[in-house]
Design a protein around this motif. Sequence first.
Motif, PDB file in Angstrom:
ATOM      1  N   THR A   1     -31.387  31.883  32.156  1.00 39.14           N
ATOM      2  CA  THR A   1     -30.785  31.581  33.453  1.00 39.14           C
ATOM      3  C   THR A   1     -29.279  31.390  33.302  1.00 39.14           C
ATOM      4  O   THR A   1     -28.501  31.839  34.144  1.00 39.14           O
ATOM      5  N   ALA A   2     -28.870  30.779  32.210  1.00 36.33           N
ATOM      6  CA  ALA A   2     -27.440  30.572  31.952  1.00 36.33           C
ATOM      7  C   ALA A   2     -26.718  31.901  31.714  1.00 36.33           C
ATOM      8  O   ALA A   2     -25.545  32.047  32.073  1.00 36.33           O
ATOM      9  N   VAL A   3     -27.394  32.878  31.137  1.00 35.55           N
ATOM     10  CA  VAL A   3     -26.801  34.201  30.929  1.00 35.55           C
ATOM     11  C   VAL A   3     -26.587  34.888  32.285  1.00 35.55           C
ATOM     12  O   VAL A   3     -25.565  35.541  32.504  1.00 35.55           O
ATOM     13  N   TYR A   4     -27.525  34.733  33.194  1.00 33.16           N
ATOM     14  CA  TYR A   4     -27.429  35.357  34.509  1.00 33.16           C
ATOM     15  C   TYR A   4     -26.347  34.731  35.388  1.00 33.16           C
ATOM     16  O   TYR A   4     -25.740  35.402  36.213  1.00 33.16           O
ATOM     17  N   ARG A   5     -26.147  33.415  35.250  1.00 32.63           N
ATOM     18  CA  ARG A   5     -25.270  32.676  36.163  1.00 32.63           C
ATOM     19  C   ARG A   5     -23.895  33.321  36.366  1.00 32.63           C
ATOM     20  O   ARG A   5     -23.508  33.587  37.499  1.00 32.63           O
ATOM     21  N   PRO A   6     -23.112  33.591  35.306  1.00 31.12           N
ATOM     22  CA  PRO A   6     -21.769  34.152  35.546  1.00 31.12           C
ATOM     23  C   PRO A   6     -21.789  35.577  36.101  1.00 31.12           C
ATOM     24  O   PRO A   6     -20.829  36.010  36.731  1.00 31.12           O
ATOM     25  N   ILE A   7     -22.881  36.281  35.895  1.00 30.26           N
ATOM     26  CA  ILE A   7     -23.004  37.636  36.434  1.00 30.26           C
ATOM     27  C   ILE A   7     -23.320  37.582  37.935  1.00 30.26           C
ATOM     28  O   ILE A   7     -22.807  38.380  38.719  1.00 30.26           O
ATOM     29  N   LEU A   8     -24.135  36.620  38.333  1.00 25.51           N
ATOM     30  CA  LEU A   8     -24.580  36.524  39.721  1.00 25.51           C
ATOM     31  C   LEU A   8     -23.614  35.761  40.623  1.00 25.51           C
ATOM     32  O   LEU A   8     -23.555  36.029  41.829  1.00 25.51           O
ATOM     33  N   GLU A   9     -22.877  34.820  40.057  1.00 27.88           N
ATOM     34  CA  GLU A   9     -21.968  34.003  40.868  1.00 27.88           C
ATOM     35  C   GLU A   9     -21.007  34.807  41.739  1.00 27.88           C
ATOM     36  O   GLU A   9     -20.842  34.492  42.914  1.00 27.88           O
ATOM     37  N   PRO A  10     -20.370  35.866  41.211  1.00 32.33           N
ATOM     38  CA  PRO A  10     -19.455  36.628  42.073  1.00 32.33           C
ATOM     39  C   PRO A  10     -20.141  37.261  43.291  1.00 32.33           C
ATOM     40  O   PRO A  10     -19.493  37.582  44.278  1.00 32.33           O
ATOM     41  N   HIS A  11     -21.458  37.399  43.217  1.00 31.70           N
ATOM     42  CA  HIS A  11     -22.229  37.982  44.318  1.00 31.70           C
ATOM     43  C   HIS A  11     -22.826  36.893  45.209  1.00 31.70           C
ATOM     44  O   HIS A  11     -23.557  37.195  46.166  1.00 31.70           O
TER      45      HIS A  11
ATOM     46  N   TYR B   1     -30.273  32.774  40.288  1.00 28.69           N
ATOM     47  CA  TYR B   1     -31.337  33.535  39.653  1.00 28.69           C
ATOM     48  C   TYR B   1     -32.598  33.593  40.529  1.00 28.69           C
ATOM     49  O   TYR B   1     -33.162  34.680  40.706  1.00 28.69           O
ATOM     50  N   PRO B   2     -33.056  32.477  41.101  1.00 27.49           N
ATOM     51  CA  PRO B   2     -34.242  32.580  41.980  1.00 27.49           C
ATOM     52  C   PRO B   2     -34.028  33.529  43.164  1.00 27.49           C
ATOM     53  O   PRO B   2     -34.951  34.243  43.560  1.00 27.49           O
ATOM     54  N   GLN B   3     -32.833  33.556  43.719  1.00 30.93           N
ATOM     55  CA  GLN B   3     -32.561  34.496  44.808  1.00 30.93           C
ATOM     56  C   GLN B   3     -32.626  35.935  44.300  1.00 30.93           C
ATOM     57  O   GLN B   3     -33.128  36.821  44.998  1.00 30.93           O
ATOM     58  N   LEU B   4     -32.144  36.153  43.086  1.00 29.71           N
ATOM     59  CA  LEU B   4     -32.209  37.501  42.506  1.00 29.71           C
ATOM     60  C   LEU B   4     -33.644  37.970  42.363  1.00 29.71           C
ATOM     61  O   LEU B   4     -33.956  39.108  42.715  1.00 29.71           O
ATOM     62  N   ILE B   5     -34.541  37.115  41.877  1.00 31.04           N
ATOM     63  CA  ILE B   5     -35.912  37.583  41.680  1.00 31.04           C
ATOM     64  C   ILE B   5     -36.589  37.903  43.013  1.00 31.04           C
ATOM     65  O   ILE B   5     -37.409  38.812  43.085  1.00 31.04           O
ATOM     66  N   VAL B   6     -36.216  37.182  44.071  1.00 36.92           N
ATOM     67  CA  VAL B   6     -36.731  37.517  45.400  1.00 36.92           C
ATOM     68  C   VAL B   6     -36.249  38.915  45.795  1.00 36.92           C
ATOM     69  O   VAL B   6     -37.028  39.759  46.238  1.00 36.92           O
ATOM     70  N   LEU B   7     -34.956  39.163  45.613  1.00 38.31           N
ATOM     71  CA  LEU B   7     -34.400  40.472  45.968  1.00 38.31           C
ATOM     72  C   LEU B   7     -35.016  41.585  45.125  1.00 38.31           C
ATOM     73  O   LEU B   7     -35.358  42.647  45.653  1.00 38.31           O
ATOM     74  N   VAL B   8     -35.187  41.357  43.841  1.00 39.23           N
ATOM     75  CA  VAL B   8     -35.773  42.390  42.974  1.00 39.23           C
ATOM     76  C   VAL B   8     -37.195  42.711  43.433  1.00 39.23           C
ATOM     77  O   VAL B   8     -37.590  43.885  43.481  1.00 39.23           O
ATOM     78  N   ALA B   9     -37.954  41.696  43.784  1.00 35.56           N
ATOM     79  CA  ALA B   9     -39.317  41.936  44.282  1.00 35.56           C
ATOM     80  C   ALA B   9     -39.284  42.797  45.545  1.00 35.56           C
ATOM     81  O   ALA B   9     -40.093  43.725  45.697  1.00 35.56           O
ATOM     82  N   LEU B  10     -38.347  42.515  46.439  1.00 32.41           N
ATOM     83  CA  LEU B  10     -38.226  43.310  47.667  1.00 32.41           C
ATOM     84  C   LEU B  10     -37.726  44.716  47.368  1.00 32.41           C
ATOM     85  O   LEU B  10     -38.185  45.688  47.990  1.00 32.41           O
ATOM     86  N   TRP B  11     -36.780  44.850  46.435  1.00 27.39           N
ATOM     87  CA  TRP B  11     -36.287  46.177  46.066  1.00 27.39           C
ATOM     88  C   TRP B  11     -37.412  47.006  45.474  1.00 27.39           C
ATOM     89  O   TRP B  11     -37.511  48.203  45.728  1.00 27.39           O
ATOM     90  N   ASP B  12     -38.266  46.381  44.684  1.00 30.44           N
ATOM     91  CA  ASP B  12     -39.361  47.102  44.027  1.00 30.44           C
ATOM     92  C   ASP B  12     -40.472  47.490  44.991  1.00 30.44           C
ATOM     93  O   ASP B  12     -41.047  48.573  44.872  1.00 30.44           O
ATOM     94  N   ASN B  13     -40.790  46.598  45.932  1.00 29.36           N
ATOM     95  CA  ASN B  13     -41.996  46.768  46.737  1.00 29.36           C
ATOM     96  C   ASN B  13     -41.768  46.962  48.227  1.00 29.36           C
ATOM     97  O   ASN B  13     -42.716  47.220  48.954  1.00 29.36           O
ATOM     98  N   GLY B  14     -40.546  46.793  48.676  1.00 27.33           N
ATOM     99  CA  GLY B  14     -40.276  46.937  50.101  1.00 27.33           C
ATOM    100  C   GLY B  14     -40.696  45.700  50.874  1.00 27.33           C
ATOM    101  O   GLY B  14     -40.990  44.650  50.304  1.00 27.33           O
ATOM    102  N   PRO B  15     -40.743  45.824  52.200  1.00 30.21           N
ATOM    103  CA  PRO B  15     -41.062  44.676  53.047  1.00 30.21           C
ATOM    104  C   PRO B  15     -42.412  44.063  52.671  1.00 30.21           C
ATOM    105  O   PRO B  15     -43.351  44.773  52.310  1.00 30.21           O
ATOM    106  N   THR B  16     -42.482  42.746  52.764  1.00 29.09           N
ATOM    107  CA  THR B  16     -43.715  42.043  52.431  1.00 29.09           C
ATOM    108  C   THR B  16     -43.759  40.737  53.208  1.00 29.09           C
ATOM    109  O   THR B  16     -42.759  40.301  53.760  1.00 29.09           O
ATOM    110  N   THR B  17     -44.911  40.139  53.237  1.00 32.66           N
ATOM    111  CA  THR B  17     -45.035  38.850  53.915  1.00 32.66           C
ATOM    112  C   THR B  17     -44.553  37.737  52.989  1.00 32.66           C
ATOM    113  O   THR B  17     -44.538  37.888  51.764  1.00 32.66           O
TER     114      THR B  17
END
Length: 141
Positions: free
Chosen positions: A23-33, A37-53
């Motif tokens: 998580t610490a490795v991801y932090r400086p990469i994600l901060e500018p955006h 990290y938890p928000q990223l995994i939500v987005l990755v799940a949506l990118w992979d699978n499309g709309p979901t409940t």
Amino acid sequence: MVTPSTLEQMVCFQLYAASRAMTAVYRPILEPHGLTYPQLIVLVALWDNGPTTVRDLGKQLNLDSGTLSPLLKRLEAAGHVSRTRGSTDERTVVIDTTETGMRLRDELSDLPARIACAVNLTETEFHQLTHLLARFRDAIN
């Protein structure tokens, strides 16, 4: 049965410490955006699978609604996802990425390579680790 004699030999400690370090490795990469990290995994799940409940997303990510709902609200406020009520059942909420959320996928397309570089594993080692962790997780669920 393996009985650990030191903290370093405890699998649970190694997983905990590795998770925090990752998580610490991801932090400086994600901060500018503006992402965590938890928000990223939500987005990755949506990118992979499309709309979901929300319910299915929670199952996929192993997150309860008390954790997932605030994440989704922040992602929606940032313009990355949309939440809409189901057409047949208003209790159902469908989550989808917005154009802004899809642009993030392009902006973060080099993320896997950057993370692999940061952890100093070969591609084979990285795949082996991922495979073993998935087996481990499946065995205890």
